[in-house]
Write a protein that holds these residues in place. Structure first.
Motif, PDB file in Angstrom:
ATOM      1  N   PRO A  24       0.590  -1.252   0.009  1.00 41.68           N
ATOM      2  CA  PRO A  24       0.009   0.111  -0.043  1.00 41.68           C
ATOM      3  C   PRO A  24       0.955   1.142  -0.027  1.00 41.68           C
ATOM      4  CG  PRO A  24      -0.833  -1.515   1.614  1.00 41.68           C
ATOM      5  CD  PRO A  24       0.510  -2.131   1.129  1.00 41.68           C
ATOM      6  N   GLY A  25       0.607   2.063  -0.677  1.00 45.20           N
ATOM      7  CA  GLY A  25       1.370   3.398  -0.989  1.00 45.20           C
ATOM      8  C   GLY A  25       2.443   3.476  -1.894  1.00 45.20           C
ATOM      9  N   SER A  26       2.631   2.325  -2.552  1.00 42.38           N
ATOM     10  CA  SER A  26       3.799   2.068  -3.499  1.00 42.38           C
ATOM     11  C   SER A  26       3.402   2.806  -4.970  1.00 42.38           C
ATOM     12  CB  SER A  26       4.209   0.663  -3.690  1.00 42.38           C
ATOM     13  OG  SER A  26       3.158  -0.035  -4.431  1.00 42.38           O
ATOM     14  N   GLY A  27       2.113   3.459  -5.189  1.00 43.63           N
ATOM     15  CA  GLY A  27       2.015   4.064  -6.525  1.00 43.63           C
ATOM     16  C   GLY A  27       1.234   3.164  -7.345  1.00 43.63           C
ATOM     17  N   LYS A  28       0.664   2.270  -6.975  1.00 42.02           N
ATOM     18  CA  LYS A  28       0.021   1.238  -8.052  1.00 42.02           C
ATOM     19  C   LYS A  28      -0.925   1.811  -8.841  1.00 42.02           C
ATOM     20  CE  LYS A  28      -1.076  -1.665  -4.779  1.00 42.02           C
ATOM     21  NZ  LYS A  28      -0.479  -1.025  -3.767  1.00 42.02           N
ATOM     22  N   THR A  29      -1.968   2.492  -8.345  1.00 42.98           N
ATOM     23  CA  THR A  29      -2.983   3.200  -8.928  1.00 42.98           C
ATOM     24  C   THR A  29      -2.701   4.437  -9.569  1.00 42.98           C
ATOM     25  OG1 THR A  29      -4.589   2.444  -7.190  1.00 42.98           O
ATOM     26  CG2 THR A  29      -5.270   4.062  -8.377  1.00 42.98           C
ATOM     27  N   LYS A  84      -3.017  -3.911 -24.187  1.00 45.18           N
ATOM     28  CA  LYS A  84      -2.029  -3.868 -22.999  1.00 45.18           C
ATOM     29  C   LYS A  84      -3.143  -3.644 -22.099  1.00 45.18           C
ATOM     30  CE  LYS A  84       1.852  -2.801 -25.715  1.00 45.18           C
ATOM     31  NZ  LYS A  84       1.820  -4.207 -26.425  1.00 45.18           N
ATOM     32  N   VAL A  85      -2.976  -4.336 -20.858  1.00 40.57           N
ATOM     33  CA  VAL A  85      -3.968  -4.368 -19.920  1.00 40.57           C
ATOM     34  C   VAL A  85      -2.924  -4.236 -18.516  1.00 40.57           C
ATOM     35  CG1 VAL A  85      -5.654  -5.439 -18.150  1.00 40.57           C
ATOM     36  CG2 VAL A  85      -5.667  -5.931 -20.816  1.00 40.57           C
ATOM     37  N   ILE A  86      -3.235  -3.167 -17.855  1.00 43.96           N
ATOM     38  CA  ILE A  86      -2.683  -2.659 -16.533  1.00 43.96           C
ATOM     39  C   ILE A  86      -3.643  -3.113 -15.366  1.00 43.96           C
ATOM     40  CG2 ILE A  86      -1.539  -0.815 -15.554  1.00 43.96           C
ATOM     41  CD1 ILE A  86      -1.782   0.634 -18.173  1.00 43.96           C
ATOM     42  N   ILE A  87      -2.933  -3.832 -14.449  1.00 42.42           N
ATOM     43  CA  ILE A  87      -3.842  -4.329 -13.345  1.00 42.42           C
ATOM     44  C   ILE A  87      -2.843  -3.938 -11.805  1.00 42.42           C
ATOM     45  CG2 ILE A  87      -4.841  -6.197 -11.931  1.00 42.42           C
ATOM     46  CD1 ILE A  87      -5.335  -7.420 -14.862  1.00 42.42           C
ATOM     47  N   PRO A  88      -3.334  -2.919 -11.347  1.00 45.05           N
ATOM     48  CA  PRO A  88      -2.859  -2.591 -10.174  1.00 45.05           C
ATOM     49  C   PRO A  88      -3.239  -3.364  -8.900  1.00 45.05           C
ATOM     50  CG  PRO A  88      -4.413  -0.807 -10.471  1.00 45.05           C
ATOM     51  CD  PRO A  88      -4.381  -1.746 -11.792  1.00 45.05           C
ATOM     52  N   SER A  89      -2.479  -4.308  -8.291  1.00 48.29           N
ATOM     53  CA  SER A  89      -2.951  -4.989  -7.208  1.00 48.29           C
ATOM     54  C   SER A  89      -1.778  -5.424  -6.428  1.00 48.29           C
ATOM     55  CB  SER A  89      -3.598  -6.469  -7.826  1.00 48.29           C
ATOM     56  OG  SER A  89      -4.148  -7.286  -6.866  1.00 48.29           O
ATOM     57  N   VAL A  90      -2.170  -5.995  -5.056  1.00 46.80           N
ATOM     58  CA  VAL A  90      -1.176  -6.636  -4.208  1.00 46.80           C
ATOM     59  C   VAL A  90      -1.280  -8.194  -4.504  1.00 46.80           C
ATOM     60  CG1 VAL A  90      -0.304  -6.703  -1.929  1.00 46.80           C
ATOM     61  CG2 VAL A  90      -1.411  -4.620  -2.588  1.00 46.80           C
ATOM     62  N   ILE A 120       8.158   5.972   3.904  1.00 50.73           N
ATOM     63  CA  ILE A 120       7.550   6.747   2.875  1.00 50.73           C
ATOM     64  C   ILE A 120       6.065   6.212   2.513  1.00 50.73           C
ATOM     65  CG2 ILE A 120       7.449   7.346   0.166  1.00 50.73           C
ATOM     66  CD1 ILE A 120       9.453   9.044   2.345  1.00 50.73           C
ATOM     67  N   LEU A 121       6.113   4.729   2.537  1.00 48.23           N
ATOM     68  CA  LEU A 121       4.712   4.132   2.407  1.00 48.23           C
ATOM     69  C   LEU A 121       3.764   4.303   3.430  1.00 48.23           C
ATOM     70  CD1 LEU A 121       6.289   0.745   0.970  1.00 48.23           C
ATOM     71  CD2 LEU A 121       5.420   2.485  -0.396  1.00 48.23           C
ATOM     72  N   LYS A 122       4.335   4.156   4.580  1.00 51.32           N
ATOM     73  CA  LYS A 122       3.223   4.507   5.657  1.00 51.32           C
ATOM     74  C   LYS A 122       3.129   5.972   5.861  1.00 51.32           C
ATOM     75  CE  LYS A 122       5.113   1.200   8.801  1.00 51.32           C
ATOM     76  NZ  LYS A 122       5.774   0.647   9.899  1.00 51.32           N
ATOM     77  N   GLN A 123       3.726   6.837   5.234  1.00 51.30           N
ATOM     78  CA  GLN A 123       3.322   8.348   5.199  1.00 51.30           C
ATOM     79  C   GLN A 123       2.515   8.449   4.092  1.00 51.30           C
ATOM     80  OE1 GLN A 123       6.878  10.912   4.306  1.00 51.30           O
ATOM     81  NE2 GLN A 123       5.310  12.623   3.700  1.00 51.30           N
ATOM     82  N   ARG A 124       2.445   7.873   3.105  1.00 58.16           N
ATOM     83  CA  ARG A 124       1.569   8.225   1.797  1.00 58.16           C
ATOM     84  C   ARG A 124       0.296   7.680   2.104  1.00 58.16           C
ATOM     85  NH1 ARG A 124       5.228   5.694  -3.166  1.00 58.16           N
ATOM     86  NH2 ARG A 124       6.601   7.678  -3.456  1.00 58.16           N
ATOM     87  N   VAL A 125       0.062   6.467   2.858  1.00 55.59           N
ATOM     88  CA  VAL A 125      -0.953   5.654   3.234  1.00 55.59           C
ATOM     89  C   VAL A 125      -1.703   6.627   4.419  1.00 55.59           C
ATOM     90  CG1 VAL A 125      -0.602   3.472   2.386  1.00 55.59           C
ATOM     91  CG2 VAL A 125      -0.335   4.204   4.930  1.00 55.59           C
ATOM     92  N   THR A 126      -0.962   7.321   5.319  1.00 55.40           N
ATOM     93  CA  THR A 126      -1.614   7.933   6.341  1.00 55.40           C
ATOM     94  C   THR A 126      -2.186   9.268   5.786  1.00 55.40           C
ATOM     95  OG1 THR A 126       0.285   7.208   7.875  1.00 55.40           O
ATOM     96  CG2 THR A 126      -0.931   9.325   8.375  1.00 55.40           C
ATOM     97  N   GLU A 127      -1.516   9.761   4.944  1.00 48.69           N
ATOM     98  CA  GLU A 127      -2.028  11.106   4.295  1.00 48.69           C
ATOM     99  C   GLU A 127      -3.244  10.725   3.323  1.00 48.69           C
ATOM    100  OE1 GLU A 127       1.329  12.648   2.027  1.00 48.69           O
ATOM    101  OE2 GLU A 127       2.416  13.283   3.856  1.00 48.69           O
TER     102      GLU A 127
END
Length: 180
Positions: A24-29, A84-90, A120-127
């Motif tokens: 989460p927060g890595s920028g997938k979407t 070309k299909v892009i699928i954001p997912s964990v 950074i990931l934790k900061q992104r999801v918190t924001e």
């Protein structure tokens, strides 16, 4: 350019699926949108299928629900040549990656793991999350993700999303996926 869907079995010829995998927060979407914009500008047929959107049901029917939905709609996407299909997912594990492949038969799959420093990931999801409940859950999920030992086995390549623009990261993903 417009494609008409015709009855019968789609061929999936030339269909490539890029899984943007990461904590989460890595920028997938965000990155899926950046890649889609680059492909649009180059007039390449493409689609973004967000598994989170395919499973937005309360109460949650479980992780398999999104894959079942993907399998149900896949023939419509497979009917578009050279898509070309892009699928954001964990991806939870290699088995889940195999289940996704099975939901989109006949396609070439590429898994790109997006990465950034844990703080950074934790900061992104918190924001970005609306309340402490979701902020806390996703920060915990970042910890869980980083404790995994199977990440190198799941990905084909890794791209860093920290300290660079979406356009720069999108260019790297497109190039490394062989989509340029």
């Amino acid at each position: 350019m417009r494609f008409e869907l015709t009855p019968g079995k789609p061929s999936s010829v030339g269909i490539e699926v890029l899984i943007l995998h990461g904590a989460p927060g890595s920028g997938k979407t965000t990155l899926s949108r950046g890649i889609a914009e680059s492909l649009r500008m180059s007039k390449a047929p493409h689609a973004v299928i967000d598994l989170d959107d395919l499973s937005m049901v309360y109460p949650s029917p479980g992780r398999d629900f999104a894959r079942q939905n993907l399998k149900a709609i896949w023939p419509n996407f497979a009917a578009i040549p050279e898509l070309k299909v892009i699928i954001p997912s964990v991806l939870a594990n290699a088995d889940e990656a195999a289940q996704l492949r099975a939901a989109a038969p006949g396609s070439r799959f590429i898994v790109c793991e997006l990465s950034a420093p844990e703080h950074i990931l934790k900061q992104r999801v918190t924001e970005r999350e609306p309340n402490e409940y979701w902020q806390s859950r996703l920060r915990d999920f970042v910890d869980l993700y980083h404790s995994r030992t199977d990440l190198a086995d799941i990905r084909d390549f890794q791209v860093i999303t920290y300290d660079r623009s979406v356009e720069e990261a999108a260019r790297e993903v497109i190039q490394r996926a062989g989509w340029s």
